[in-house]
Every structure is written in C-alpha cells, then in structure tokens.
Write an enzyme that holds these catalytic residues in place. Structure first.
Site, PDB file in Angstrom:
ATOM      1  N   GLY A  12       2.819  -1.268   4.415  1.00  0.00           N
ATOM      2  CA  GLY A  12       3.446  -2.084   3.374  1.00  0.00           C
ATOM      3  C   GLY A  12       4.139  -1.211   2.354  1.00  0.00           C
ATOM      4  CB  SER A  13       5.441  -1.995  -0.971  1.00  0.00           C
ATOM      5  OG  SER A  13       4.283  -2.500  -1.584  1.00  0.00           O
ATOM      6  CB  THR A  14       5.385   3.214  -2.137  1.00  0.00           C
ATOM      7  OG1 THR A  14       6.152   3.581  -0.988  1.00  0.00           O
ATOM      8  CG2 THR A  14       4.796   4.453  -2.776  1.00  0.00           C
TER       9      THR A  14
ATOM     10  CB  VAL B 152       0.804  -3.007  -2.057  1.00  0.00           C
ATOM     11  CG1 VAL B 152      -0.517  -3.565  -1.566  1.00  0.00           C
ATOM     12  CG2 VAL B 152       1.560  -4.075  -2.847  1.00  0.00           C
ATOM     13  N   GLY B 153       0.362   0.246  -1.546  1.00  0.00           N
ATOM     14  CA  GLY B 153      -0.389   1.316  -0.886  1.00  0.00           C
ATOM     15  C   GLY B 153      -1.269   2.076  -1.870  1.00  0.00           C
TER      16      GLY B 153
ATOM     17  CD  GLU C 260       2.104   4.827   9.280  1.00  0.00           C
ATOM     18  OE1 GLU C 260       3.177   5.242   8.812  1.00  0.00           O
ATOM     19  OE2 GLU C 260       1.469   5.431  10.154  1.00  0.00           O
TER      20      GLU C 260
ATOM     21  CB  CYS D  78       9.049   0.804   7.620  1.00  0.00           C
ATOM     22  SG  CYS D  78       8.659   0.896   9.356  1.00  0.00           S
TER      23      CYS D  78
HETATM   24  N1  LIG Z   1       5.757   2.722   7.244  1.00  0.00           N
HETATM   25  C1  LIG Z   1       5.645   1.643   8.008  1.00  0.00           C
HETATM   26  O1  LIG Z   1       5.168   1.711   9.132  1.00  0.00           O
HETATM   27  C2  LIG Z   1       6.122   0.309   7.498  1.00  0.00           C
HETATM   28  C3  LIG Z   1       6.373  -0.725   8.405  1.00  0.00           C
HETATM   29  C4  LIG Z   1       6.848  -1.928   7.929  1.00  0.00           C
HETATM   30  C5  LIG Z   1       7.042  -2.112   6.571  1.00  0.00           C
HETATM   31  N2  LIG Z   1       6.782  -1.107   5.711  1.00  0.00           N
HETATM   32  C6  LIG Z   1       7.007  -1.285   4.278  1.00  0.00           C
HETATM   33  O2  LIG Z   1       6.494  -2.529   3.849  1.00  0.00           O
HETATM   34  C7  LIG Z   1       7.212  -2.995   2.717  1.00  0.00           C
HETATM   35  C8  LIG Z   1       7.630  -4.440   2.904  1.00  0.00           C
HETATM   36  O3  LIG Z   1       6.521  -5.213   3.237  1.00  0.00           O
HETATM   37  P1  LIG Z   1       5.766  -6.149   2.187  1.00  0.00           P
HETATM   38  O4  LIG Z   1       6.720  -6.662   1.181  1.00  0.00           O
HETATM   39  O5  LIG Z   1       4.968  -7.131   2.961  1.00  0.00           O
HETATM   40  O6  LIG Z   1       4.788  -5.094   1.497  1.00  0.00           O
HETATM   41  P2  LIG Z   1       3.599  -5.365   0.475  1.00  0.00           P
HETATM   42  O7  LIG Z   1       3.048  -4.042   0.141  1.00  0.00           O
HETATM   43  O8  LIG Z   1       4.024  -6.246  -0.620  1.00  0.00           O
HETATM   44  O9  LIG Z   1       2.535  -6.209   1.324  1.00  0.00           O
HETATM   45  C9  LIG Z   1       1.955  -5.701   2.512  1.00  0.00           C
HETATM   46  C10 LIG Z   1       0.618  -6.407   2.743  1.00  0.00           C
HETATM   47  O10 LIG Z   1      -0.276  -6.038   1.724  1.00  0.00           O
HETATM   48  C11 LIG Z   1      -0.940  -7.189   1.215  1.00  0.00           C
HETATM   49  N3  LIG Z   1      -1.360  -6.918  -0.166  1.00  0.00           N
HETATM   50  C12 LIG Z   1      -0.725  -7.218  -1.324  1.00  0.00           C
HETATM   51  N4  LIG Z   1      -1.461  -6.786  -2.378  1.00  0.00           N
HETATM   52  C13 LIG Z   1      -2.570  -6.201  -1.881  1.00  0.00           C
HETATM   53  C14 LIG Z   1      -3.694  -5.542  -2.445  1.00  0.00           C
HETATM   54  N5  LIG Z   1      -3.835  -5.403  -3.771  1.00  0.00           N
HETATM   55  N6  LIG Z   1      -4.631  -5.055  -1.625  1.00  0.00           N
HETATM   56  C15 LIG Z   1      -4.500  -5.144  -0.293  1.00  0.00           C
HETATM   57  N7  LIG Z   1      -3.470  -5.765   0.300  1.00  0.00           N
HETATM   58  C16 LIG Z   1      -2.504  -6.280  -0.475  1.00  0.00           C
HETATM   59  C17 LIG Z   1       0.094  -8.276   1.366  1.00  0.00           C
HETATM   60  O11 LIG Z   1      -0.499  -9.538   1.316  1.00  0.00           O
HETATM   61  C18 LIG Z   1       0.699  -7.931   2.723  1.00  0.00           C
HETATM   62  O12 LIG Z   1      -0.092  -8.440   3.766  1.00  0.00           O
HETATM   63  C19 LIG Z   1       8.423  -2.080   2.614  1.00  0.00           C
HETATM   64  O13 LIG Z   1       8.217  -1.145   1.594  1.00  0.00           O
HETATM   65  C20 LIG Z   1       8.453  -1.383   3.958  1.00  0.00           C
HETATM   66  O14 LIG Z   1       9.095  -0.141   3.960  1.00  0.00           O
HETATM   67  C21 LIG Z   1       6.318   0.097   6.147  1.00  0.00           C
END
Ligand SMILES: NC(=O)c1ccc[n+]([C@@H]2O[C@H](COP(=O)([O-])OP(=O)(O)OC[C@H]3O[C@@H](n4cnc5c(N)ncnc54)[C@H](O)[C@@H]3O)[C@@H](O)[C@H]2O)c1
Length: 625
Positions: A299-301, A303-304, A321, A355
């Site tokens: 997911g996003s940096t 939230v990571g 990731e 991503c």
């Molecule tokens: N590097 C990779 O392999 C990869 C692959 C696909 C997408 N991405 C990245 O993902 C992002 C887009 O996806 P997004 O908008 O769904 O990202 P996001 O970080 O907003 O959400 C990702 C997931 O995290 C969950 N989440 C939200 N808050 C949380 C918390 N506090 N604790 C745990 N989980 C939580 C969300 O419900 C969702 O399921 C982009 O930055 C993209 O580059 C990375």
C-alpha cells in the site's frame, strides 16, 4: 570442427557400428528403430500429460446475477453518500452502479478469523509439497477455464479494461503458480551449507519452516492478483493466510473467495486456511496486532509507516511493499519503434494505477522532440470509458474516489510551473462522465521543483524529462524518494545495463518495462520510501518461512563432540594455551602458522604440567622451567 567435437563424432561412429554388429541390423533399420522409439517416448509423455491434466479436479463456482451479467442495471452510488460505518459500500467506478455492501469488520471479528486460520495451519503445515502443488493446479485450471469471468469481475470492481486485467491480474498470477509448482519445492527443501573449519565433522543445513499465519493487507489496484499473489506463496510454504482487502475493491472477493474455498476443499486442505477481512484502516490495524506471525503490507508509504509502528508493539515482522515512481530512461540510440508502444503501456496500463508503473520518462535531448511527436497523438487518441460497455476502450476508470482530483492537482501544479501539457489534463466530474475518470495525460519539460517531480501520481500521467549525459540522467532518476522499479532503453545494451546498475531501485529492466515481474523467480520490492524486504521470487518465498539452522554430526559413530580435557570443568591450567594453539592451527594464515599451532597443541597435551596452576594458563605460555 574442433578436436573435441571430432573425438565425439568418432566415438559415436564406433558406437553405432558396434551396435549394428551386435544387433545384426542395417543402418537404415537402426534409424527406423530410433524414430519409432522417439515417437513412442513422445506419445508416452503426451499421454502422461493428458492423464495428469485430467486428474486435476475441476471446481465449479456459482455466480451471482451481478457477477454473471455485468450489463444489469443497478442503483447508482453517489460519492460521499452517507452510509452505515459498519459496512463497506461497493460500486463500479466506471458506472457508479452500486454492487452491494460488505461488513466493515471489528477488531474482535478480525481476531476470530486469525484464530480460525491458526487452527487450520496446524494441519496444513504438515501437508506434502505434492498436496500443495495440487491445490495450486486446481486454482490454475479454474483460472484458465474462467479467465474472462475473472477479468470481468475485476473490471467491474476496479474499472480496468479486460486486456489490462488479463495482463495485470491473470498472466502474472499464472506465471507465479507455474513457477511455484515447478521450482517452489526446490527452494523450500532443506539446504546444505558448509559446516566451517572447526566443525568439519558436522553437517549443516537450513530448514524452511512455515511462519504460521501470514497477514496480508493489500490495495485496490489489482483485486484478483493482490489476493492470489500472497495466497499462492503463503500456502505453498505451508502457512495460512488472513487477507485484508481494500475498502475500494472488496466486492470481487465474493467470487474470488468462493473460488478459493472450492479449491481448498477439492485439494483436501482445511477450508479455514484462507480468511478474508473486509473493512477500513481499523480492520487492517487489528490484523497487524491480532496475532499473525508475519505481515505483508502492500500500500501507500504513509500507511506503511503506521503498519510498521503497530507491528513494533508485538514485534511482528513486516514486509513493506510501498509506493513507487519508476523511471523509464530512453537513450538517443534506443529503437523508438520498439520503445513507443512499451512506454505507453508503462504509463497507461490500468490507467497508471500501478506500484511499479512508469511515472518519470527521461528522454535524451537528441530524440526528445521526435519522441514527443510520436507519443503525443497516440496519447490523445487513447479511448477511455466503461471497460464493460459496448465500445472498446484503452483506458478505464480511477478506482479510488478522489484520486482523479489528486492527480489533476499535480498536473495543474506542473503546468503552472512551466510543464507543457500535450494531451489530457482536463478533469471532468464523475456525474458528467458517468464514472471516476481522469484522461490519459502527457506532460513535457517536467522539472525538479514541481510537485509531480516528488509525489507519486498513481494515475494516467506521462511526465517527460530531457537529459543529455549518462551521469546527468542517473542523478535525475535518483533524485526521488521512491525506488521500486526502473527501466532503461538504449541501442547499446551494455550502456543500458551500466546506467541501470547505478539506479537506486529494487528492480531494473533493460530494454523492456517491468519485465522482472514476469520472471517470478526474482524478488519484488523496493528501496527508500518504496519499502523493504522482498515479496515474490526465491527470497519472498523463503521470507514466508522461519529459516531454521540445524547442525548435526556427519558420522556420529566415528566422531562426535566432546569437551577436550583442558576445557572440562574444573578447567585445566593449560586451557587457554590449548585454545590459542587450536585457533592458530585451524585459522592461521598459511601453513607456517598452522604448523606452529599444531606443535603448540601437541606440547599442551603432552606436557600439561608445564602450564602452571592457574586456569588463566599464564597467557598461553608454558611456565619457565
Ligand atoms: N509496492 C507494491 O508492491 C505495491 C503494489 C500495489 C500498490 N502499491 C501502493 O499502494 C498505494 C495505493 O493503494 P491504497 O490507496 O489502497 O493504499 P493504502 O495504503 O491507502 O491502503 C492499503 C491497505 O491498507 C489498509 N489500511 C489503511 N489504514 C491502515 C492502518 N492504519 N493499518 C493497517 N492497514 C491499513 C487499507 O484499508 C488497504 O487495505 C500506492 O502508493 C501504490 O504505490 C504498492
């Protein structure tokens, strides 16, 4: 012909003539025999393949009306429409049709799912590799037989065109299953390691034991692949999986979840082995701290960082990731007839919601104008609309509400700071477009200082940057907080490779785009703000295991560990001298040191009384006579 080849040819001639002599066959008969044998072998292999394919159980998954017929009309979802916080509303981002609701799970529900997965994993961890392969083959067979339905369901949930679904959802998933079935076991079997010098009589190995329950948190961009990707690897390594899908693409998990349950049942695996979690950030957070043994966060940096912080509480290991902003470098001698179509895919596949998507296109000064002349009309002519409508489209919708507006803000800022808008760049509201769309956009003369230089776009924008020297382009490409993928095109492949090797990124493709992901033996992951650790490939598969170090006697009847007399309690006065001589004998740099060590060791053993009474051994030196 080389001498060696001549020798081999001569040996073959002798062998054939001996064979003819022994069997009494003529050379024509021998040739006929060889042809018959080859055909028989081919038929036997074919038959084996047909039988083994036939033996893979087929599964059936009933479809709901909305899954079976994507043309049916449904009520429209209004963005921002109030809804019960206990549910996740699901809608098609291309048409805004409401597809249904799924529960927003509480922390207690998430923990209950983890507990069910834990119990199931206790059984599955003892499964054989052949049973795990069987499970994957059942899934693969289903995917091959239902590719179009899988893609239509994904298209409805995430707004992507069917071709993009085939490429990004299905092909990569099949490639992964193929790799796991063919090579997975090889990398999870115990691996021999050298046992070292002093432990020469030991045998050493690493055993790969499943971690237990893997918790995966995934985004919305590829609802099928994002589930199957962690699932196939986690289960193949003997784990259970609890997967939190995105609140922006949950609807398709109904169909994919039924597929997975049916496959588990058909493979004789515990059906609780895979658990889905639906909901918002709170549900994701509950998964991180709810007792899973490893977290894979995609997911996003932003939230990571929250995930890592939460995981620190329970010391749960995490793979992150995160976002990307991949560079695509095009040198002046690159073959534009090859490059143009590839870079368009890099920027606009899945409407840029990748991503490892191309975001920054560095084009050499000498071909900069030519590149733009070729690319601009193609971008302007990309057709956009409902992927499941009557007209074919090249680009679909933006899955996440608000993303089109965010992308537009970055484009507007770049134009205000001097970028040239050559295509797209106009935001039209969802109500007017019938869905969440942002047009394929081409920006030239993008420079540092613009927001788009720094922030991840995650949308259909190709930002083009001019460069002149290799050093300059490396510096420009590395001037980025992210470092996921990277791509270099040049006529001189050695130069492309040299540039790629200097890029701060987890992956590099030379004269291609993101092709590392099609090699499923390779690890996937980034550096800097793109995260750390690896998913996929040998490293990712082993990362789902505890690498347990094991050491045992090589020949227990001949030699086993005993504490040498000088070191036994109470330790002897010669204990240190014995130790220092042993160190010199085993690790001395060259024969002279080793021979001296051996001599000292023998002295120590033969004349123990020469070392005084103190256990310190007087610094390893014999006492004066
Ligand atoms: N590097 C990779 O392999 C990869 C692959 C696909 C997408 N991405 C990245 O993902 C992002 C887009 O996806 P997004 O908008 O769904 O990202 P996001 O970080 O907003 O959400 C990702 C997931 O995290 C969950 N989440 C939200 N808050 C949380 C918390 N506090 N604790 C745990 N989980 C939580 C969300 O419900 C969702 O399921 C982009 O930055 C993209 O580059 C990375």
């Amino acid at each position: 012909m080389s001498e060696a080849a001549k020798d081999v040819a001569q040996a073959l001639r002798v062998l054939v003539s001996k064979g003819l002599e022994l069997t009494g066959l003529t050379d024509v008969q021998l040739l006929q025999l060889a042809i018959v044998a080859a055909v028989a072998l081919g038929l036997a292999l074919l038959l084996k393949d047909v039988i083994s394919t036939f033996l893979i159980p087929s599964i059936k998954v009933e479809l709901t009306d909305a899954e079976a017929n994507d043309k049916i009309e449904a009520a429209k979802y209004q963005l921002g429409q109030p809804f019960d916080k206990d549910v996740v509303p699901c809608y098609d981002p291309s048409t805004m049709q409401l597809l249904g609701h799924l529960p927003a799970m509480s922390a207690a529900e998430v923990r209950a799912r983890i507990a069910r997965a834990k119990d199931a994993q206790k059984v599955w961890r003892n499964s054989s590799f052949s049973q795990r392969r069987k499970l994957l083959r059942i899934l693969l067979k289903f995917i091959i037989e239902n590719t179009e339905t899988i893609c239509r369901v994904s298209a409805r949930d995430s707004g992507k065109p069917l071709l993009d679904a085939i490429l990004g959802e299905v092909v990569v998933t099949c490639e992964k299953i193929h790799w796991l079935c063919n090579e997975g076991e090889r990398y999870l079997r115990p691996e021999r390691r050298s046992s070292g010098i002093m432990s020469f009589y030991k045998s050493a190995r690493v055993e790969f034991h499943p971690v237990g329950v893997v918790g995966a948190i995934v985004p919305w961009n590829y609802p099928f692949h994002n589930v199957l990707n962690p699932l196939t690897a986690a289960l193949f390594a003997g784990n259970a999986l609890v997967i939190k899908v995105s609140e922006h693409a949950s609807w398709s998990t109904g169909y994919y979840g039924r597929m997975i349950s049916a496959a588990l049942a058909a493979a004789g695996a515990p059906t609780d082995l895979v658990q889905f979690v639906t909901g918002y950030g709170e549900a994701g957070s509950a998964l991180v701290t709810g007792g899973v043994d490893k977290v894979i966060f995609v997911g996003s940096t932003q939230v990571g960082k929250l995930v890592m912080r939460a995981a620190a509480e329970t010391l749960t290991p995490v793979v992150l990731e995160l976002g990307g902003k991949d560079a695509v470098i095009v040198a002046e001698d690159a073959d534009l007839s090859q490059v143009v179509q590839i870079v368009l895919k890099a920027a606009f596949l899945n409407c840029g919601q990748n991503c490892a998507g191309g975001e920054r296109f560095f084009v050499h000064d000498k071909i900069y104008d030519k590149f733009l002349e070729q690319v601009a009309p193609l971008v302007r002519n990309l057709r956009q609309g409902n992927p499941l409508g009557d007209e074919p489209v090249d680009c679909g919708a933006m899955c996440m509400p608000g993303l089109a507006e965010k992308v537009h803000g970055l484009v507007e800022d770049a134009v205000a700071r001097g970028a040239r808008l050559l295509a797209g760049g106009k935001l039209r509201p969802a109500a007017e477009m019938g869905g969440q769309f942002y047009p394929p956009t081409l920006l030239a003369d993008v420079k540092p200082g613009m927001k788009i230089w720094e922030e991840e776009v995650f949308g259909p924008v190709m930002s083009v940057v001019r460069w002149q020297t290799d050093d300059e382009v490396v510096a420009l490409a590395n001037d980025c907080a992210f470092g996921l993928g990277s791509n270099v095109f040049a006529g001189n492949q050695a130069r492309a490779r040299a540039i790629a090797s200097r890029l701060e990124a987890g992956m590099s493709s030379v004269n291609d785009f993101a092709t590392t992901y099609m090699c499923q033996s390779l690890p996937f992951g980034g550096v800097k703000h793109s995260g750390f650790d690896r998913f996929a490939g040998v490293e990712g598969l082993r990362g789902l295991c505890v690498p347990k170090a094991v050491c045992e006697d090589r020949m227990p009847l001949l030699m086993k560990s005993t504490i040498p007399p000088p070191w036994q309690y109470p330790v002897q006065p010669n204990c240190v001298a014995f130790g220092t001589s042993l160190v010199a004998m085993f690790y001395g740099p060259g024969l002279v040191y080793r021979a001296r060590g051996l001599a000292a060791l023998l002295h120590c053993l033969v004349f123990p009384g020469a070392y005084g009474k103190k256990a310190s051994g007087a610094g390893g030196k014999p006492k004066a006579a």
